[in-house]
Design a protein around this motif. Sequence first.
Motif, PDB file in Angstrom:
ATOM      1  N   CYS A  13      61.826  70.791  57.619  1.00 61.27           N
ATOM      2  CA  CYS A  13      61.242  71.202  58.900  1.00 61.27           C
ATOM      3  C   CYS A  13      60.728  70.018  59.711  1.00 61.27           C
ATOM      4  CB  CYS A  13      60.121  72.208  58.673  1.00 61.27           C
ATOM      5  SG  CYS A  13      58.621  71.503  57.969  1.00 61.27           S
ATOM      6  N   SER A  14      60.494  68.891  59.074  1.00 62.03           N
ATOM      7  CA  SER A  14      60.029  67.636  59.657  1.00 62.03           C
ATOM      8  C   SER A  14      58.571  67.672  60.131  1.00 62.03           C
ATOM      9  CB  SER A  14      60.942  67.154  60.796  1.00 62.03           C
ATOM     10  OG  SER A  14      60.754  67.906  61.965  1.00 62.03           O
ATOM     11  N   ALA A  15      57.805  68.666  59.753  1.00 59.05           N
ATOM     12  CA  ALA A  15      56.401  68.744  60.165  1.00 59.05           C
ATOM     13  C   ALA A  15      55.583  67.573  59.627  1.00 59.05           C
ATOM     14  CB  ALA A  15      55.786  70.059  59.706  1.00 59.05           C
ATOM     15  N   CYS A  16      55.935  67.095  58.449  1.00 54.79           N
ATOM     16  CA  CYS A  16      55.155  66.040  57.791  1.00 54.79           C
ATOM     17  C   CYS A  16      55.372  64.655  58.396  1.00 54.79           C
ATOM     18  CB  CYS A  16      55.476  66.000  56.302  1.00 54.79           C
ATOM     19  SG  CYS A  16      57.230  65.716  55.932  1.00 54.79           S
ATOM     20  N   GLU A  17      56.572  64.373  58.802  1.00 50.06           N
ATOM     21  CA  GLU A  17      56.924  63.012  59.228  1.00 50.06           C
ATOM     22  C   GLU A  17      56.012  62.452  60.327  1.00 50.06           C
ATOM     23  OE1 GLU A  17      60.919  60.437  60.161  1.00 50.06           O
ATOM     24  OE2 GLU A  17      60.869  62.513  60.816  1.00 50.06           O
ATOM     25  N   PRO A  18      55.802  63.155  61.433  1.00 51.35           N
ATOM     26  CA  PRO A  18      54.954  62.571  62.479  1.00 51.35           C
ATOM     27  C   PRO A  18      53.465  62.551  62.127  1.00 51.35           C
ATOM     28  CG  PRO A  18      55.650  64.761  63.116  1.00 51.35           C
ATOM     29  CD  PRO A  18      56.398  64.415  61.851  1.00 51.35           C
ATOM     30  N   GLU A  19      53.061  63.287  61.111  1.00 49.46           N
ATOM     31  CA  GLU A  19      51.648  63.346  60.731  1.00 49.46           C
ATOM     32  C   GLU A  19      51.215  62.186  59.846  1.00 49.46           C
ATOM     33  OE1 GLU A  19      49.573  65.509  62.107  1.00 49.46           O
ATOM     34  OE2 GLU A  19      51.314  66.280  63.192  1.00 49.46           O
ATOM     35  N   CYS A  20      52.146  61.461  59.258  1.00 48.18           N
ATOM     36  CA  CYS A  20      51.817  60.394  58.322  1.00 48.18           C
ATOM     37  C   CYS A  20      51.310  59.156  59.071  1.00 48.18           C
ATOM     38  CB  CYS A  20      53.033  60.025  57.476  1.00 48.18           C
ATOM     39  SG  CYS A  20      52.677  58.713  56.280  1.00 48.18           S
ATOM     40  N   PRO A  21      50.054  58.758  58.824  1.00 43.31           N
ATOM     41  CA  PRO A  21      49.519  57.595  59.540  1.00 43.31           C
ATOM     42  C   PRO A  21      50.109  56.266  59.069  1.00 43.31           C
ATOM     43  CG  PRO A  21      47.942  58.346  57.904  1.00 43.31           C
ATOM     44  CD  PRO A  21      49.071  59.348  57.917  1.00 43.31           C
ATOM     45  N   ASN A  22      50.831  56.282  57.960  1.00 41.54           N
ATOM     46  CA  ASN A  22      51.397  55.065  57.399  1.00 41.54           C
ATOM     47  C   ASN A  22      52.906  54.957  57.565  1.00 41.54           C
ATOM     48  OD1 ASN A  22      48.850  54.166  56.278  1.00 41.54           O
ATOM     49  ND2 ASN A  22      49.069  55.886  54.895  1.00 41.54           N
ATOM     50  N   VAL A  23      53.509  55.893  58.263  1.00 38.39           N
ATOM     51  CA  VAL A  23      54.954  55.942  58.460  1.00 38.39           C
ATOM     52  C   VAL A  23      55.660  55.845  57.100  1.00 38.39           C
ATOM     53  CG1 VAL A  23      56.859  55.091  59.875  1.00 38.39           C
ATOM     54  CG2 VAL A  23      54.531  54.743  60.656  1.00 38.39           C
ATOM     55  N   ALA A  24      55.157  56.596  56.129  1.00 34.93           N
ATOM     56  CA  ALA A  24      55.700  56.565  54.771  1.00 34.93           C
ATOM     57  C   ALA A  24      56.736  57.662  54.530  1.00 34.93           C
ATOM     58  CB  ALA A  24      54.561  56.713  53.754  1.00 34.93           C
ATOM     59  N   ILE A  25      56.908  58.568  55.479  1.00 33.01           N
ATOM     60  CA  ILE A  25      57.808  59.702  55.286  1.00 33.01           C
ATOM     61  C   ILE A  25      59.059  59.529  56.138  1.00 33.01           C
ATOM     62  CG2 ILE A  25      58.061  62.205  55.447  1.00 33.01           C
ATOM     63  CD1 ILE A  25      54.996  62.377  55.137  1.00 33.01           C
ATOM     64  N   THR A  26      60.217  59.654  55.491  1.00 35.17           N
ATOM     65  CA  THR A  26      61.491  59.571  56.195  1.00 35.17           C
ATOM     66  C   THR A  26      62.429  60.648  55.672  1.00 35.17           C
ATOM     67  OG1 THR A  26      62.296  57.943  54.594  1.00 35.17           O
ATOM     68  CG2 THR A  26      61.351  57.086  56.633  1.00 35.17           C
ATOM     69  N   GLU A  27      63.469  60.916  56.447  1.00 27.95           N
ATOM     70  CA  GLU A  27      64.482  61.894  56.048  1.00 27.95           C
ATOM     71  C   GLU A  27      65.558  61.158  55.263  1.00 27.95           C
ATOM     72  OE1 GLU A  27      68.164  63.887  56.023  1.00 27.95           O
ATOM     73  OE2 GLU A  27      67.858  62.264  57.440  1.00 27.95           O
ATOM     74  N   LYS A  28      65.975  61.765  54.154  1.00 31.90           N
ATOM     75  CA  LYS A  28      67.024  61.174  53.334  1.00 31.90           C
ATOM     76  C   LYS A  28      67.850  62.297  52.727  1.00 31.90           C
ATOM     77  CE  LYS A  28      67.722  57.830  49.640  1.00 31.90           C
ATOM     78  NZ  LYS A  28      67.067  56.941  48.677  1.00 31.90           N
ATOM     79  N   ASN A  29      69.133  62.312  53.033  1.00 27.01           N
ATOM     80  CA  ASN A  29      70.058  63.312  52.498  1.00 27.01           C
ATOM     81  C   ASN A  29      69.611  64.746  52.751  1.00 27.01           C
ATOM     82  OD1 ASN A  29      71.715  61.254  51.459  1.00 27.01           O
ATOM     83  ND2 ASN A  29      70.502  61.150  49.589  1.00 27.01           N
ATOM     84  N   GLY A  30      69.073  64.995  53.925  1.00 29.30           N
ATOM     85  CA  GLY A  30      68.723  66.359  54.304  1.00 29.30           C
ATOM     86  C   GLY A  30      67.337  66.827  53.911  1.00 29.30           C
ATOM     87  N   THR A  31      66.584  66.007  53.179  1.00 29.72           N
ATOM     88  CA  THR A  31      65.194  66.348  52.867  1.00 29.72           C
ATOM     89  C   THR A  31      64.326  65.134  53.175  1.00 29.72           C
ATOM     90  OG1 THR A  31      65.377  65.655  50.555  1.00 29.72           O
ATOM     91  CG2 THR A  31      65.781  67.978  51.022  1.00 29.72           C
TER      92      THR A  31
END
Length: 74
Positions: A13-31
Amino acid sequence: MALKIISSQCTSCSACEPECPNVAITEKNGTFVIDPKKCTECIGHFDSPQCAAVCPVEDTCIIDNSFPRYQVPA
């Protein structure tokens, strides 16, 4: 400890990605995945990990016990 996303539960859903203050979340292989080297569990930014707070699927963003607890730099 860093957090991790259980890929079998991630709905991409990508809800988590913009919320991370450390830019630690990325999309990889559909998740989405959390880079444990960047994850601080939001310590110093928020009272609780924001990825877990915004994730629509309960217990998808969890503590990854294979990494040591984040230490705030002195």
